[in-house]
Design a protein around this motif. Structure first.
Motif, mmCIF file in Angstrom:
data_model
loop_
_atom_site.group_PDB
_atom_site.id
_atom_site.type_symbol
_atom_site.label_atom_id
_atom_site.label_comp_id
_atom_site.label_asym_id
_atom_site.label_seq_id
_atom_site.Cartn_x
_atom_site.Cartn_y
_atom_site.Cartn_z
ATOM 1 N N UNK A 153 -27.357 15.335 46.593
ATOM 2 C CA UNK A 153 -26.407 14.792 45.184
ATOM 3 C C UNK A 153 -26.315 13.572 44.871
ATOM 4 N N UNK A 154 -26.041 12.622 43.844
ATOM 5 C CA UNK A 154 -25.762 11.601 43.239
ATOM 6 C C UNK A 154 -24.101 11.384 42.858
ATOM 7 N N UNK A 155 -23.591 10.727 43.674
ATOM 8 C CA UNK A 155 -21.982 10.584 42.727
ATOM 9 C C UNK A 155 -21.708 9.660 42.701
ATOM 10 N N UNK A 156 -21.447 8.799 41.142
ATOM 11 C CA UNK A 156 -20.888 7.871 40.451
ATOM 12 C C UNK A 156 -19.845 7.982 40.081
ATOM 13 N N UNK A 157 -19.239 6.464 40.747
ATOM 14 C CA UNK A 157 -17.896 6.376 40.104
ATOM 15 C C UNK A 157 -17.792 5.523 39.002
ATOM 16 N N UNK A 158 -16.672 5.625 37.950
ATOM 17 C CA UNK A 158 -17.141 5.025 37.347
ATOM 18 C C UNK A 158 -15.765 4.808 36.257
ATOM 19 N N UNK A 162 -25.749 -0.475 32.909
ATOM 20 C CA UNK A 162 -24.321 0.793 32.352
ATOM 21 C C UNK A 162 -23.118 0.678 32.555
ATOM 22 N N UNK A 163 -22.857 0.287 31.514
ATOM 23 C CA UNK A 163 -21.436 -0.363 31.350
ATOM 24 C C UNK A 163 -20.285 0.189 31.826
ATOM 25 N N UNK A 164 -19.469 0.317 32.729
ATOM 26 C CA UNK A 164 -18.909 0.955 33.405
ATOM 27 C C UNK A 164 -18.800 1.774 35.126
ATOM 28 N N UNK A 165 -19.966 1.210 35.103
ATOM 29 C CA UNK A 165 -20.351 2.531 36.504
ATOM 30 C C UNK A 165 -19.781 1.248 37.500
ATOM 31 N N UNK A 166 -19.149 1.870 38.720
ATOM 32 C CA UNK A 166 -18.413 0.831 39.140
ATOM 33 C C UNK A 166 -19.449 1.086 40.980
ATOM 34 N N UNK A 167 -20.094 2.267 41.521
ATOM 35 C CA UNK A 167 -20.341 2.234 42.733
ATOM 36 C C UNK A 167 -20.842 3.668 42.141
ATOM 37 N N UNK A 168 -21.856 3.899 43.669
ATOM 38 C CA UNK A 168 -22.298 5.136 43.389
ATOM 39 C C UNK A 168 -22.935 5.211 45.024
ATOM 40 N N UNK A 169 -23.002 6.341 45.524
ATOM 41 C CA UNK A 169 -23.232 6.721 46.724
ATOM 42 C C UNK A 169 -24.860 7.802 46.479
ATOM 43 N N UNK A 170 -25.620 8.331 47.122
ATOM 44 C CA UNK A 170 -27.015 9.407 47.327
ATOM 45 C C UNK A 170 -26.680 10.321 48.709
ATOM 46 N N UNK A 171 -26.244 11.144 48.648
ATOM 47 C CA UNK A 171 -26.076 12.081 49.835
ATOM 48 C C UNK A 171 -26.866 13.237 49.625
ATOM 49 N N UNK A 172 -27.003 13.661 50.917
ATOM 50 C CA UNK A 172 -27.328 15.155 50.793
ATOM 51 C C UNK A 172 -26.532 16.439 50.816
ATOM 52 N N UNK A 179 -24.848 10.369 53.858
ATOM 53 C CA UNK A 179 -25.084 9.091 52.808
ATOM 54 C C UNK A 179 -26.419 9.345 53.372
ATOM 55 N N UNK A 180 -27.509 8.981 52.229
ATOM 56 C CA UNK A 180 -28.377 8.693 52.243
ATOM 57 C C UNK A 180 -28.793 6.989 52.265
ATOM 58 N N UNK A 181 -27.808 6.944 50.841
ATOM 59 C CA UNK A 181 -28.051 5.219 50.634
ATOM 60 C C UNK A 181 -26.589 4.741 49.811
ATOM 61 N N UNK A 182 -26.160 3.791 49.359
ATOM 62 C CA UNK A 182 -24.518 3.704 48.545
ATOM 63 C C UNK A 182 -24.421 2.447 48.393
ATOM 64 N N UNK A 183 -24.456 2.535 47.521
ATOM 65 C CA UNK A 183 -23.615 0.801 46.484
ATOM 66 C C UNK A 183 -22.130 1.061 45.733
ATOM 67 N N UNK A 184 -22.027 0.828 47.110
ATOM 68 C CA UNK A 184 -20.490 1.060 47.179
ATOM 69 C C UNK A 184 -19.707 -0.217 47.404
ATOM 70 N N UNK A 185 -18.618 -0.314 47.527
ATOM 71 C CA UNK A 185 -17.881 -1.457 48.340
ATOM 72 C C UNK A 185 -16.239 -1.157 47.633
#
Length: 122
Positions: A89-94, A16-26, A31-37
């Motif tokens: 929940x899924x938190x997405x930064x775009x 998905x163009x524009x998505x830069x980061x995401x974090x899956x959390x309870x 935090x459960x998993x993250x793709x964030x820098x």
């Protein structure tokens, strides 16, 4: 060996163009998993959980039914917090170039797959 949940988050960024980061959390902000820098995953998880809890109250008070997501649009991008079942929940930064149509197409399958992974861990 890679983590399949993190791989799903990376695929969201790649697909998905524009998505830069995401974090899956309870739902309580762990935090459960993250793709964030750029963002701090633990802070994003805690803030997203608080925002989603407020969103649930707002949706209930306004008679909008079961809350699916909350979104914030800033001057340079978006934060979208999507419920992943009742426990996560899924938190997405775009960025401002978010392909919203592609995001809407991807999210239902992604949240379903994330729920399956979370259910295995219970």
């Amino acid at each position: 060996m890679s983590d399949p949940v993190t791989d799903l988050l990376i695929a969201l960024r790649d697909n998905v163009m524009g998505v830069t980061e995401s974090t899956l959390a309870t739902s309580d902000g762990l935090v459960v998993a993250s793709d964030a820098n750029k963002t701090h995953p633990e802070s994003m998880a805690a803030l997203a959980a608080a925002g989603l809890a407020l969103g649930h109250r707002l949706a209930d008070h306004g008679g909008a039914g079961h809350l699916r997501e909350i979104a914030a649009r800033g001057s340079t991008g978006h934060i979208i917090v999507t419920a992943v079942g009742d426990r996560a929940l899924l938190a997405v930064v775009a960025d401002d170039g978010l392909d919203e149509a592609a995001f809407r197409r991807e999210i239902p399958a992604l949240t379903a797959e994330l729920r399956r992974h979370l259910d295995k861990d219970v």
